[in-house]
Design an enzyme around this catalytic site. Structure first.
Site, PDB file in Angstrom:
ATOM      1  N   CYS A  78       0.807  -1.226   0.000  1.00 49.63           N
ATOM      2  CA  CYS A  78       0.000   0.000   0.000  1.00 49.63           C
ATOM      3  C   CYS A  78       0.836   1.271   0.000  1.00 49.63           C
ATOM      4  O   CYS A  78       0.304   2.365  -0.204  1.00 49.63           O
ATOM      5  CB  CYS A  78      -0.924  -0.012   1.208  1.00 49.63           C
ATOM      6  SG  CYS A  78      -1.767  -1.593   1.383  1.00 49.63           S
ATOM      7  N   HIS A 138      -3.879   7.822   5.634  1.00 47.92           N
ATOM      8  CA  HIS A 138      -3.912   6.528   4.954  1.00 47.92           C
ATOM      9  C   HIS A 138      -5.214   5.808   5.302  1.00 47.92           C
ATOM     10  O   HIS A 138      -5.809   5.163   4.451  1.00 47.92           O
ATOM     11  CB  HIS A 138      -2.713   5.680   5.379  1.00 47.92           C
ATOM     12  CG  HIS A 138      -2.688   4.336   4.737  1.00 47.92           C
ATOM     13  ND1 HIS A 138      -2.472   4.159   3.400  1.00 47.92           N
ATOM     14  CD2 HIS A 138      -2.872   3.075   5.242  1.00 47.92           C
ATOM     15  CE1 HIS A 138      -2.513   2.870   3.093  1.00 47.92           C
ATOM     16  NE2 HIS A 138      -2.761   2.185   4.197  1.00 47.92           N
ATOM     17  N   HIS A 173      -9.782   0.913  -0.856  1.00 53.60           N
ATOM     18  CA  HIS A 173      -8.326   0.979  -0.721  1.00 53.60           C
ATOM     19  C   HIS A 173      -7.704   0.513  -2.041  1.00 53.60           C
ATOM     20  O   HIS A 173      -7.721  -0.674  -2.346  1.00 53.60           O
ATOM     21  CB  HIS A 173      -7.880   0.100   0.435  1.00 53.60           C
ATOM     22  CG  HIS A 173      -6.434   0.250   0.788  1.00 53.60           C
ATOM     23  ND1 HIS A 173      -5.588   1.140   0.136  1.00 53.60           N
ATOM     24  CD2 HIS A 173      -5.670  -0.371   1.726  1.00 53.60           C
ATOM     25  CE1 HIS A 173      -4.383   1.051   0.662  1.00 53.60           C
ATOM     26  NE2 HIS A 173      -4.402   0.144   1.619  1.00 53.60           N
TER      27      HIS A 173
END
Lengths: 84, 410
Positions: free
Chosen positions: B166, B304, B339
């Site tokens: 990520c 995030h 995400h």
């Protein structure tokens, strides 16, 4: 199996996998010079033909001699007689 | 030799809320949520999370077959976003082609999961390597997007791929900024891209990090920082930015969107999957330090926060440690987009640039009740008008890998 439409099925591969317009698929068309395939495409062409016809041609030296669509039709005709 | 100044002069996105920057930000502004129930996953045994934020692939035929043949969706997304970035920067493809001072870095988690699935399914069922095509390899390889985008654009400068799950995309932007800062390159096309696959969602699912409780109400998940959050929702897409050396941009009259003044990336050295607030804090503070700013100078933080129980709390804790006295607004875009993993950093950085330009902060979608373990920071729950001169963007990844970037308006 002898009734396989080699020309039709081969042309389908060129249309579906390589987006070649149907009008360009003349028997004398050169696979590299006229249809725009390159060495990378030839590997994918062999895999696509194997799947389409259910044959094994990857290690056959004769496939390296193919230049035009007619060459390919003729070669697949031989393979049909040998493998199917 | 004095360090150079990396600035951002172009940006492009392909996302589940829109395939350009305007549509994406319009979708976010109107409170859009891209999460959907995925019918194809209904029968997959052991996959409890049946939701994702998918993207409809469009216009891929615009990419010539010569380049497209080795592209899986993730490379097609990246190529589309790259084209937009170059167009918005006013240089187009010709501005990058055959320029050894112009490079490209694209990050993603792995090679194409869709291609890997296809190849291994074939291999495991047939046991026959003779059924592999030549283009399969280029879709499966771990730098697939970087190689495809660089070939598509004729890039002859530095070509690299960052792979840190990520954090991949934000690392790509940071690494590109470093190449410009040190004078190695004049322009860097940087970003991240990802494509959906059941194995991607499954990998979070087995770690109890994917949202499973909203399969029947997909638009209610993910819920970053919320009391009722139950995990992340995987998305797909790409974000690409053109970074440029400041004088190079000025000399050609480019519109400068922001300067990247600070970047840091670090590992946590403690646990492979458990977020570490101390390491997150260290990462953010190092980025602030490089930017030469204090916490009070940051006007907005794009978190995030993915909607996982542990990760959101850890990030909120780390942010509270740094920003509790500054009342800096914090929001996450995961509630809108899911995400997008390696693409999330660049996509959300781009949206943050738009927020800075417009003086608007988009709220954290689906944040209704701030969780007790996410308090101590200023959550944005409604659209907010405020001046943003400088913002911080975070990305945190499995493996304990953190990245943070500071951008300031010029």
């Amino acid at each position: 199996m002898k009734e396989l439409d080699i020309v039709g099925l081969t042309n389908e591969v060129f249309s579906e996998e390589f987006e070649v317009p149907a009008g360009d698929l003349s028997p004398q068309a050169h696979i590299f010079n006229d249809l725009g395939l390159d060495s990378l495409d030839v590997v994918d062409l062999i895999v696509a033909l194997q799947k389409k016809f259910g044959v094994q041609v990857r290690n056959d030296e004769r496939v390296r001699e193919v230049r035009t669509l007619q060459d390919l039709y003729d070669y697949l005709g031989q393979i049909r007689d040998e493998q199917l | 030799m004095p360090l150079k100044r990396p600035v951002i002069t172009g940006m492009g996105v392909v996302s589940s809320l829109g395939c350009n920057v305007e549509d994406l930000t319009g979708g976010i502004e109107s409170g859009g949520c891209a999460t959907k129930y995925i019918d194809e996953w209904a029968g997959i045994e052991g996959l409890n999370s049946k939701v994702a934020a998918p993207l409809e692939l469009k216009g891929e035929r615009d990419i010539p077959r010569k380049f497209r043949r080795t592209m899986s969706p993730m490379s097609i997304f990246a190529a589309g976003a790259a084209d937009q970035a170059l167009e918005s920067a006013g240089i187009g493809q010709s501005g990058m082609r055959d320029n050894p001072r112009a490079g490209c870095i694209v990050g993603h988690t792995s090679g194409s999961p869709q291609a890997l699935h296809s190849v291994y399914s074939e291999l495991l069922s047939s046991g026959d390597f003779g059924m592999f095509g030549s283009s399969d390899f280029f879709r499966c390889i771990s730098h697939t997007a970087a190689l495809n985008v660089s070939q598509y654009l004729g890039i002859t400068g530095a070509v690299m791929a960052t792979s840190a799950a990520c954090a991949s995309g934000l690392q790509a932007v940071g690494a590109g900024a470093d190449l410009i800062r040190t004078g190695r390159q004049d322009m860097m096309l940087c970003g991240g891209t990802e494509e959906l696959h059941q194995t991607v969602t499954g990998s979070f699912d087995i770690l109890f990090a994917a949202s499973c409780g909203y399969n029947d109400r997909p638009s209610m998940t993910p819920r970053p920082f919320d009391r009722d959050r139950d995990g992340l929702v995987c998305g797909e897409g790409a974000g690409m930015l053109l970074l440029e050396e400041y004088d190079h941009a000025r000399n050609r009259g480019a519109r400068i969107l922001a300067e990247i003044t600070g970047y840091h990336t670090c590992g946590n050295g403690t646990h492979i999957s458990r977020s570490n607030p101390a390491a997150m804090k260290l990462c953010m503070e190092a980025a602030l330090g490089e930017a030469g700013v204090e916490p009070k100078d940051i006007d907005y933080i794009n978190a995030h926060a993915t909607g996982t129980e542990q990760g959101d709390a850890a990030e909120a804790g780390a942010l509270a440690d740094i920003f509790s006295e500054t009342h800096t607004p914090v929001s996450s875009l995961k509630g809108n987009l899911g995400h997008t993993l390696g693409a999330s950093g660049p996509i959300e950085l781009i949206v943050s640039l738009v927020m800075m330009e417009n003086g608007t902060i988009y709220p954290t979608h689906n944040l209704k009740n701030v969780a007790d373990d996410c308090r101590g920071i200023v959550h944005v729950k409604e659209k907010m008008e405020t001046e943003i001169r400088c913002f911080l963007k975070n990305s945190f990844a499995f493996g304990g890998i953190n990245a943070a970037i500071v951008c300031r308006r010029i």
